[in-house]
Design an enzyme around this catalytic site. Structure first.
Site, PDB file in Angstrom:
ATOM      1  N   SER A  26      -1.982  -3.663   5.416  1.00  0.00           N
ATOM      2  CA  SER A  26      -2.434  -4.725   4.504  1.00  0.00           C
ATOM      3  C   SER A  26      -3.629  -5.461   5.088  1.00  0.00           C
ATOM      4  O   SER A  26      -4.375  -6.111   4.369  1.00  0.00           O
ATOM      5  CB  SER A  26      -1.302  -5.719   4.244  1.00  0.00           C
ATOM      6  OG  SER A  26      -0.156  -5.034   3.780  1.00  0.00           O
ATOM      7  N   VAL A  65       1.582   6.451   7.223  1.00  0.00           N
ATOM      8  CA  VAL A  65       0.786   6.938   6.092  1.00  0.00           C
ATOM      9  C   VAL A  65      -0.665   6.532   6.350  1.00  0.00           C
ATOM     10  O   VAL A  65      -0.934   5.399   6.749  1.00  0.00           O
ATOM     11  CB  VAL A  65       1.301   6.345   4.763  1.00  0.00           C
ATOM     12  CG1 VAL A  65       0.423   6.790   3.596  1.00  0.00           C
ATOM     13  CG2 VAL A  65       2.750   6.764   4.524  1.00  0.00           C
ATOM     14  N   HIS A  94       0.862  -1.189   0.000  1.00  0.00           N
ATOM     15  CA  HIS A  94       0.000   0.000   0.000  1.00  0.00           C
ATOM     16  C   HIS A  94       0.896   1.235   0.000  1.00  0.00           C
ATOM     17  O   HIS A  94       2.138   1.106  -0.041  1.00  0.00           O
ATOM     18  CB  HIS A  94      -0.972  -0.035   1.178  1.00  0.00           C
ATOM     19  CG  HIS A  94      -0.301  -0.265   2.512  1.00  0.00           C
ATOM     20  ND1 HIS A  94       0.589   0.625   3.060  1.00  0.00           N
ATOM     21  CD2 HIS A  94      -0.390  -1.305   3.388  1.00  0.00           C
ATOM     22  CE1 HIS A  94       1.013   0.166   4.230  1.00  0.00           C
ATOM     23  NE2 HIS A  94       0.446  -1.019   4.445  1.00  0.00           N
ATOM     24  N   MET A 150      -2.647   3.102   7.242  1.00  0.00           N
ATOM     25  CA  MET A 150      -2.673   2.078   6.191  1.00  0.00           C
ATOM     26  C   MET A 150      -2.088   0.779   6.710  1.00  0.00           C
ATOM     27  O   MET A 150      -1.111   0.763   7.450  1.00  0.00           O
ATOM     28  CB  MET A 150      -1.893   2.560   4.982  1.00  0.00           C
ATOM     29  CG  MET A 150      -2.631   3.648   4.247  1.00  0.00           C
ATOM     30  SD  MET A 150      -2.007   3.846   2.574  1.00  0.00           S
ATOM     31  CE  MET A 150      -3.003   5.261   2.077  1.00  0.00           C
ATOM     32  N   GLN A 193       6.716 -15.419  12.442  1.00  0.00           N
ATOM     33  CA  GLN A 193       6.194 -14.315  13.255  1.00  0.00           C
ATOM     34  C   GLN A 193       4.677 -14.378  13.431  1.00  0.00           C
ATOM     35  O   GLN A 193       4.080 -13.488  14.036  1.00  0.00           O
ATOM     36  CB  GLN A 193       6.618 -12.962  12.673  1.00  0.00           C
ATOM     37  CG  GLN A 193       5.921 -12.553  11.391  1.00  0.00           C
ATOM     38  CD  GLN A 193       6.571 -11.337  10.748  1.00  0.00           C
ATOM     39  OE1 GLN A 193       7.714 -11.365  10.313  1.00  0.00           O
ATOM     40  NE2 GLN A 193       5.842 -10.224  10.721  1.00  0.00           N
ATOM     41  N   HIS A 226       4.038   1.358   2.277  1.00  0.00           N
ATOM     42  CA  HIS A 226       5.235   0.666   1.782  1.00  0.00           C
ATOM     43  C   HIS A 226       5.950   1.509   0.718  1.00  0.00           C
ATOM     44  O   HIS A 226       7.189   1.582   0.704  1.00  0.00           O
ATOM     45  CB  HIS A 226       4.857  -0.682   1.143  1.00  0.00           C
ATOM     46  CG  HIS A 226       4.236  -1.667   2.085  1.00  0.00           C
ATOM     47  ND1 HIS A 226       2.925  -2.060   2.001  1.00  0.00           N
ATOM     48  CD2 HIS A 226       4.755  -2.340   3.150  1.00  0.00           C
ATOM     49  CE1 HIS A 226       2.668  -2.947   2.949  1.00  0.00           C
ATOM     50  NE2 HIS A 226       3.759  -3.123   3.671  1.00  0.00           N
ATOM     51  N   GLN A 264       6.624   3.818  11.147  1.00  0.00           N
ATOM     52  CA  GLN A 264       6.377   4.067  12.573  1.00  0.00           C
ATOM     53  C   GLN A 264       5.129   3.347  13.060  1.00  0.00           C
ATOM     54  O   GLN A 264       4.952   3.154  14.255  1.00  0.00           O
ATOM     55  CB  GLN A 264       6.262   5.570  12.831  1.00  0.00           C
ATOM     56  CG  GLN A 264       6.220   5.904  14.325  1.00  0.00           C
ATOM     57  CD  GLN A 264       5.666   7.288  14.598  1.00  0.00           C
ATOM     58  OE1 GLN A 264       6.160   8.271  14.038  1.00  0.00           O
ATOM     59  NE2 GLN A 264       4.629   7.379  15.428  1.00  0.00           N
ATOM     60  N   LYS A 265       4.246   2.957  12.145  1.00  0.00           N
ATOM     61  CA  LYS A 265       3.034   2.253  12.572  1.00  0.00           C
ATOM     62  C   LYS A 265       3.392   1.041  13.432  1.00  0.00           C
ATOM     63  O   LYS A 265       2.773   0.802  14.461  1.00  0.00           O
ATOM     64  CB  LYS A 265       2.215   1.811  11.373  1.00  0.00           C
ATOM     65  CG  LYS A 265       0.962   1.100  11.805  1.00  0.00           C
ATOM     66  CD  LYS A 265       0.063   0.798  10.641  1.00  0.00           C
ATOM     67  CE  LYS A 265      -0.751  -0.430  10.954  1.00  0.00           C
ATOM     68  NZ  LYS A 265      -0.016  -1.661  10.624  1.00  0.00           N
TER      69      LYS A 265
END
Lengths: 285, 285
Positions: free
Chosen positions: B186, B176, B34, B184, B61, B37, B148-149
């Site tokens: 995925s 973003v 998105h 944003m 993970q 990225h 940073q998300k």
């Protein structure tokens, strides 16, 4: 010969050598150098243009009741010996530079580190893989060399290098022995004269097993028994383990079908010194 | 744009770029690209001469009850998007090439990975540190960039890089957002329309807290309460945590004295999707 203590300085230096087209060889040691270490230095110098010897008594690979405090640290003599033998750089970081405040990251192999020496030294190999990964990042060596005496360490590090995609070639050098056959070790200096005399039994037992193997013996039991027989000749040595294992999985073998590691560990009676030795039957590590 | 699947081939290629004097920048992703990225790719291209985007849905993970199987994998579309945006190399290994038979090595941070997202996702950060260390060894990047998300991921990776002496610069890019403020992700495509409408509450709550902070508020409770107030406006979102923590130790803060991370995680009611968002008060990561 340069002596570098600071990890960042060492890393910058090694990255500069890399950029200049040098090949870097690393000999990781805890100091207290003997002929075994020097053989590693000599071997790596034939493969690389820059030889780095690290001297670091790594606290994270010692258990709480082990010999971290008393481990010998003859730093000046070690440097002189390394220099005489053509070492280019000694890397000797301080523990607090390697494990600063808030340090919390460990590299662990979740299978083969619980076997052999891992049984009586929990956390030992976690300390080794962690510090070696740090050294690989700091020194960025093309090759690193280890003695076959620490066979499990070699097997563990080869596993780590494959698993973590480290671009370093792990080299293994033969065990260097005293004239009577005892494998050289910095810990041999702990031994009393009675223990020292008895300790030749490890090599004698392994040599007897090699002879049996050469004569065609492929069953584990008599190979192991021939080591046990030598150890039992003195009351100075208590076996920790005598095992015949696969050289990748470290699984016990009852019959030899491929290369196998015959490994022995004992504890001495008077000084509680731990001695290890091994032979690889039908191949190499 | 090259597409490389084989880790050894990728490593050789990157070592060759390094030798030639290139600087390599890595954008690690799980694909399903998105605008967030793409912002990372754009930023890294300004810093490095070779941009590498990894696309790998990393099995280690994901927990056993998580969305590994259903995670979107629109590989062709991702490659097209990366190419349009100037990516030099896509690195897309197969899971079996990253974790072959006998794989057993993990990198683990023993402190800060149990907090925040680590509470409900045991093993998640161990999977991340392990795969990123592998990527750092394969791609040998000078810099790697993260959004940073995933604030805890950034903090964890910075800890790993310091602890393991990785010579890679960790860069952090701003979150973003969609036009209504939703960060944003995925995973946003999993949301039902009711969940999607409700999910703007995360950003609204954080924005309200930022406003309070700007007005001088330094106590944790009202800052956290302003996020909670927004979340409680809908029954679509169940908070997993809302915490104000130190940006290094991730310890809870009751009063703000230095830079702090205000982080929130929720689970949606209908699709059980996990959403996270955050703001850094008084500084940056």
């Amino acid at each position: 010969m340069k002596i570098v203590h600071n990890p960042d300085e060492m890393q910058n230096l090694c990255l500069t050598y890399r950029k200049a087209g040098d090949t870097i060889g690393l000999v990781p040691t805890m100091g207290a150098l003997h002929d075994g270490h020097i053989s590693l230095l000599t071997a790596i110098r034939q493969q690389c243009t820059i030889s780095v010897m690290s001297i670091f008594v790594n606290p994270t690979q010692f258990g709480p009741n082990e010999d971290f405090a008393k481990y010998p640290r003859p730093f000046e003599a070690d440097c002189a010996r390394a220099k005489e033998n053509g070492c280019d750089i000694i890397f000797a970081p301080k523990p607090e530079a390697m494990y600063p405040q808030h340090y919390a990251t460990y590299v662990n192999i979740e299978t083969i580190t619980g076997k052999l020496c891992g049984m009586s030294r929990p956390g030992h190999f976690k300390g080794i893989t962690t510090v070696l990964l740090k050294f690989f990042n700091i020194v960025v060596p093309h090759a690193a060399i280890f003695g076959q005496k620490d066979a499990q360490q070699v097997i563990v590090l080869k596993r780590m290098v494959v698993d973590l995609n480290c671009s370093v070639n792990i080299l293994v050098a033969p065990i260097v022995r005293e004239t009577d056959g005892l494998a050289m070790s910095s810990r041999n200096r702990y031994l009393t004269s009675a223990e020292r005399a008895a300790s030749v039994a490890l090599h004698k037992g392994l040599a007897a097993a090699e002879k049996l193997y050469a004569a065609g013996e492929r069953t584990a039991e008599p190979l192991i028994a021939s080591v046990a027989a030598q150890l039992s000749k003195s009351d100075m040595l208590t076996p920790d383990y005598i095992e015949l294992v696969d050289t990748v999985s470290l699984e016990s073998q009852t019959r030899l079908t491929a290369t196998a590691l015959l490994a022995v560990a004992v504890r001495t009676r008077e000084t509680r010194t731990r001695l290890i030795d091994n032979t690889v039957l039908g191949g190499c590590l």
